[in-house]
Design a protein around this motif. Structure first.
Motif, PDB file in Angstrom:
ATOM      1  N   TRP A   1       0.346  35.606 -31.239  1.00 40.97           N
ATOM      2  CA  TRP A   1      -0.528  35.789 -32.407  1.00 40.97           C
ATOM      3  C   TRP A   1      -1.273  37.120 -32.426  1.00 40.97           C
ATOM      4  O   TRP A   1      -1.899  37.452 -33.426  1.00 40.97           O
ATOM      5  CB  TRP A   1      -1.561  34.650 -32.504  1.00 40.97           C
ATOM      6  CG  TRP A   1      -2.324  34.379 -31.225  1.00 40.97           C
ATOM      7  CD1 TRP A   1      -2.117  33.326 -30.371  1.00 40.97           C
ATOM      8  CD2 TRP A   1      -3.398  35.136 -30.646  1.00 40.97           C
ATOM      9  NE1 TRP A   1      -2.979  33.400 -29.301  1.00 40.97           N
ATOM     10  CE2 TRP A   1      -3.780  34.497 -29.446  1.00 40.97           C
ATOM     11  CE3 TRP A   1      -4.065  36.309 -31.024  1.00 40.97           C
ATOM     12  CZ2 TRP A   1      -4.802  34.974 -28.624  1.00 40.97           C
ATOM     13  CZ3 TRP A   1      -5.094  36.792 -30.199  1.00 40.97           C
ATOM     14  CH2 TRP A   1      -5.441  36.129 -29.022  1.00 40.97           C
TER      15      TRP A   1
ATOM     16  N   GLY B   1       4.799  25.609 -30.416  1.00 39.11           N
ATOM     17  CA  GLY B   1       5.661  25.909 -29.278  1.00 39.11           C
ATOM     18  C   GLY B   1       6.272  24.647 -28.713  1.00 39.11           C
ATOM     19  O   GLY B   1       7.461  24.623 -28.365  1.00 39.11           O
ATOM     20  N   ALA B   2       5.463  23.599 -28.615  1.00 43.73           N
ATOM     21  CA  ALA B   2       5.942  22.359 -27.994  1.00 43.73           C
ATOM     22  C   ALA B   2       7.096  21.757 -28.789  1.00 43.73           C
ATOM     23  O   ALA B   2       8.006  21.164 -28.210  1.00 43.73           O
ATOM     24  CB  ALA B   2       4.788  21.360 -27.899  1.00 43.73           C
TER      25      ALA B   2
ATOM     26  N   GLY C   1       1.425  37.962 -19.772  1.00 43.02           N
ATOM     27  CA  GLY C   1       0.015  38.368 -19.758  1.00 43.02           C
ATOM     28  C   GLY C   1      -0.265  39.592 -18.903  1.00 43.02           C
ATOM     29  O   GLY C   1       0.603  40.085 -18.175  1.00 43.02           O
TER      30      GLY C   1
HETATM   31  P1  NAD Z   1       1.501  31.509 -26.015  1.00 42.55           P
HETATM   32  O1  NAD Z   1       2.294  31.594 -24.763  1.00 42.55           O
HETATM   33  O2  NAD Z   1       0.582  30.362 -26.166  1.00 42.55           O
HETATM   34  O3  NAD Z   1       2.460  31.455 -27.306  1.00 42.55           O
HETATM   35  C1  NAD Z   1       3.389  32.482 -27.588  1.00 42.55           C
HETATM   36  C2  NAD Z   1       4.472  31.911 -28.484  1.00 42.55           C
HETATM   37  O4  NAD Z   1       5.202  30.947 -27.732  1.00 42.55           O
HETATM   38  C3  NAD Z   1       3.960  31.162 -29.715  1.00 42.55           C
HETATM   39  O5  NAD Z   1       4.837  31.391 -30.785  1.00 42.55           O
HETATM   40  C4  NAD Z   1       4.012  29.720 -29.271  1.00 42.55           C
HETATM   41  O6  NAD Z   1       4.127  28.800 -30.339  1.00 42.55           O
HETATM   42  C5  NAD Z   1       5.265  29.716 -28.426  1.00 42.55           C
HETATM   43  N1  NAD Z   1       5.346  28.653 -27.427  1.00 42.55           N
HETATM   44  C6  NAD Z   1       4.328  27.994 -26.828  1.00 42.55           C
HETATM   45  N2  NAD Z   1       4.834  27.083 -25.961  1.00 42.55           N
HETATM   46  C7  NAD Z   1       6.181  27.188 -26.017  1.00 42.55           C
HETATM   47  C8  NAD Z   1       7.256  26.528 -25.356  1.00 42.55           C
HETATM   48  N3  NAD Z   1       7.043  25.582 -24.450  1.00 42.55           N
HETATM   49  N4  NAD Z   1       8.508  26.882 -25.648  1.00 42.55           N
HETATM   50  C9  NAD Z   1       8.757  27.873 -26.544  1.00 42.55           C
HETATM   51  N5  NAD Z   1       7.777  28.516 -27.219  1.00 42.55           N
HETATM   52  C10 NAD Z   1       6.509  28.190 -26.947  1.00 42.55           C
HETATM   53  O7  NAD Z   1       0.757  32.891 -26.142  1.00 42.55           O
HETATM   54  P2  NAD Z   1      -0.319  33.317 -27.240  1.00 42.55           P
HETATM   55  O8  NAD Z   1      -1.601  32.627 -26.931  1.00 42.55           O
HETATM   56  O9  NAD Z   1       0.281  33.191 -28.578  1.00 42.55           O
HETATM   57  O10 NAD Z   1      -0.449  34.886 -26.948  1.00 42.55           O
HETATM   58  C11 NAD Z   1      -1.326  35.434 -26.012  1.00 42.55           C
HETATM   59  C12 NAD Z   1      -0.600  35.799 -24.740  1.00 42.55           C
HETATM   60  O11 NAD Z   1       0.489  36.668 -25.035  1.00 42.55           O
HETATM   61  C13 NAD Z   1      -1.474  36.561 -23.776  1.00 42.55           C
HETATM   62  O12 NAD Z   1      -1.258  36.062 -22.485  1.00 42.55           O
HETATM   63  C14 NAD Z   1      -0.976  37.988 -23.879  1.00 42.55           C
HETATM   64  O13 NAD Z   1      -1.178  38.788 -22.748  1.00 42.55           O
HETATM   65  C15 NAD Z   1       0.477  37.757 -24.114  1.00 42.55           C
HETATM   66  N6  NAD Z   1       1.090  38.934 -24.721  1.00 42.55           N
HETATM   67  C16 NAD Z   1       1.935  39.684 -23.956  1.00 42.55           C
HETATM   68  C17 NAD Z   1       2.502  40.846 -24.483  1.00 42.55           C
HETATM   69  C18 NAD Z   1       3.439  41.697 -23.670  1.00 42.55           C
HETATM   70  O14 NAD Z   1       4.118  42.529 -24.261  1.00 42.55           O
HETATM   71  N7  NAD Z   1       3.503  41.534 -22.361  1.00 42.55           N
HETATM   72  C19 NAD Z   1       2.218  41.210 -25.798  1.00 42.55           C
HETATM   73  C20 NAD Z   1       1.345  40.415 -26.542  1.00 42.55           C
HETATM   74  C21 NAD Z   1       0.798  39.271 -25.992  1.00 42.55           C
END
Ligand code: NAD
Length: 493
Positions: A162, A219-220, A263
């Motif tokens: 997000w 995601g779930a 992260g």
């Molecule tokens: P999140 O892991 O909660 O969700 C990310 C995406 O994954 C969402 O679309 C979510 O619906 C989906 N998702 C959740 N559970 C899932 C599952 N079991 N199977 C498949 N998809 C699933 O992360 P968030 O809260 O949306 O984003 C914040 C995190 O993202 C922070 O930790 C941040 O550091 C990281 N981030 C990393 C980068 C990078 O390039 N390394 C860039 C941006 C954000």
């Protein structure tokens, strides 16, 4: 646009979003929806499909049908369609930026100058990259030659977070499409709106039906279903480390290609010989841009002791001058935290810092605005000192406008503190001593090191982290390689 029902919530028409499958907007098969909340107001302003396996079945079938023609399309035509999408994004800058600011809580000026232009650049870049992507050939001494094919994989899954909604969504989709794949993409359920609008832009750009399918939901439910589907051959995921670990174990037995961008807990190493004014401004931006909700934001600041107090005081005065405002105000430099849950998580970390002896130098409190934002999720920029490096707030990702400060006495100590982390995404080094900068760059355990700058991006460069910050790299040829299957052919003549 499809709007199943339209309700007025006091601020906006509450719009019902739809999936985009086989080139058409369509409601979820189960007709179940999730509320989408505007962080600046705390009000429901949209309903998004709570998609499940049945929607995925439709999306996979559309992608399967579209794949043979898409992979066979001459490169020039594929490239032209991607350029049309880039142009469509640029043409709709204002609408997309407003949608992003409402959905995410980020200042509209940031969405206009960074998020949306970058989404257009992603398509433009990979539209050209696919025509420049070459593979190797290896001649052998004994009358033989190898050549390598890099062919599209087929159907790939792209799942994004997000914090930079359209920016990161397109960062995955563009190379996947450029490499000749068909895509099932899922934006974050917290910020679905610009992905929904992108579908219309793709229609208008002439993207054939079924090449890109966008399914909304949690995601779930739908996220996990995408990862599990046997016909989805590769997953490109950006999000939290815990989610990345869950996906890695889920897909392990299917041996899918997997790219994980996770992260960070990024260190900034600030030396006394830095250009003070430049460093203060850039480190401040690196700490609090997008309310500190960029995976690359600096969150642990290590400052050489001789300038510690001066640097600290300069940071504090800048932080005190920055207060959250309505993200839709063109002058806003700091917007809302993305959700109520995330706000509570950040506040919890601030409490933990206090319990561990941390001194809150400024901020630390929720902010109540007036008018339409009275119920929004706003937090002051927060600076903390006096925490040990092994304190929770120096080890766990907070992902908010919260930084910690620690002094150091020499290079070795600064390096040891910076590397003392399970994460390894990005580090910054601020010094005018270039040989020290190069030495540190070699030894820092992060996938990205910025020297005297932050978030200066060249889309050709490898992007990603080491340790718990991820597996694999995005960007340029790394992305083109990820989204293709490599085949070596050896000919004896
Ligand atoms: P999140 O892991 O909660 O969700 C990310 C995406 O994954 C969402 O679309 C979510 O619906 C989906 N998702 C959740 N559970 C899932 C599952 N079991 N199977 C498949 N998809 C699933 O992360 P968030 O809260 O949306 O984003 C914040 C995190 O993202 C922070 O930790 C941040 O550091 C990281 N981030 C990393 C980068 C990078 O390039 N390394 C860039 C941006 C954000």
């Amino acid at each position: 646009m499809v709007a199943e029902q339209v309700v007025y919530n006091g601020n906006y028409l509450v719009e019902t979003l739809a999936n985009f499958i086989n080139g058409e907007y369509c409601p979820p098969v189960n007709h179940q929806y999730i509320n989408n909340i505007e962080p600046a107001t705390g009000l429901v302003y949209g309903q998004i499909p709570h998609s499940d396996q049945d929607d995925l079945t439709l999306a996979v079938s559309a992608a399967e049908t579209a794949f043979p023609a898409w992979r066979a399309l001459p490169l020039e035509q594929r490239s032209e369609i991607l350029l049309n999408i880039a142009q469509g994004i640029s043409n709709n800058l204002d609408e997309l930026a407003k949608a992003e600011a409402i959905d995410n809580g980020k200042p509209i000026s940031l969405a206009k100058t960074v998020d949306i232009p970058r989404a257009a650049s992603n398509f433009k870049f990979f539209a050209h990259a696919c025509s420049q992507f070459a593979s190797e050939s290896h001649a052998m001494e004994n009358s033989a030659i190898n050549y390598t094919l890099r062919q599209p994989i087929g159907i790939v899954g792209c799942i994004s977070p997000w914090n930079l909604p359209l920016y990161l969504f397109t960062w995955k989709i563009a190379p996947a499409l450029a490499a000749g794949n068909c895509v099932i993409a899922k934006p974050s359920e917290v910020t679905p709106k610009t992905a929904y609008l992108l579908a219309k832009i793709c229609q208008q750009a002439g993207l054939p039906k079924g090449v890109l399918n966008i399914v909304h939901g949690t995601g779930a439910s739908i996220g996990s279903a995408i990862c599990d589907h046997p016909k989805v051959k590769a997953i490109s995921f950006t999000g939290g480390t815990k989610t990345g670990a869950a996906i890695a174990s889920q897909v392990a037995s299917q041996f899918k290609k997997l790219s994980l961008e996770l992260g960070g807990k990024n260190p900034a190493l600030i030396f006394s010989d830095c250009d003070f004014e430049h460093t203060i401004n850039e480190v401040f931006r690196a700490s609090f841009a997008n309310q500190g909700q960029i995976c690359l934001c600096s969150s642990r600041l290590y400052i050489e002791r001789s300038i510690y107090d001066k640097f600290k005081n300069a940071l504090i005065s800048k932080a005190k001058a920055l207060s959250p405002q309505d993200p839709l105000d063109e002058n806003s430099k700091m917007g809302a935290i993305v959700s109520k849950d995330h706000l509570h998580k950040i506040k919890h970390y601030i409490e933990l810092a206090k319990q561990a002896g941390g001194i809150i130098l400024c901020g630390g409190e929720q902010v109540q605005l007036s008018g339409r934002c009275a119920q929004g999720y706003f937090l002051q920029p927060t600076i903390i000192e006096n925490l040990a490096n092994d304190a929770i707030c120096n080890q766990e990702e907070i992902f908010g406008p919260v930084i910690t400060l620690q002094p150091f006495d020499n290079v070795q100590q600064a390096l040891a503190l910076a590397n003392d982390s399970q994460y390894g995404l990005a580090a910054t080094v601020w010094t005018s001593n270039l040989s020290r900068a190069h030495q540190l760059a070699e030894q820092l355990q992060t996938g990205i090191v910025w020297i005297n700058c932050w978030l200066l991006r060249d889309l050709r460069t490898p992007f990603g982290g080491m340790k718990h910050s991820g597996v694999g790299r995005e960007g340029g040829n790394e992305a083109m390689r990820f989204f293709t299957e490599t085949k070596n052919i050896c000919i004896k003549y």
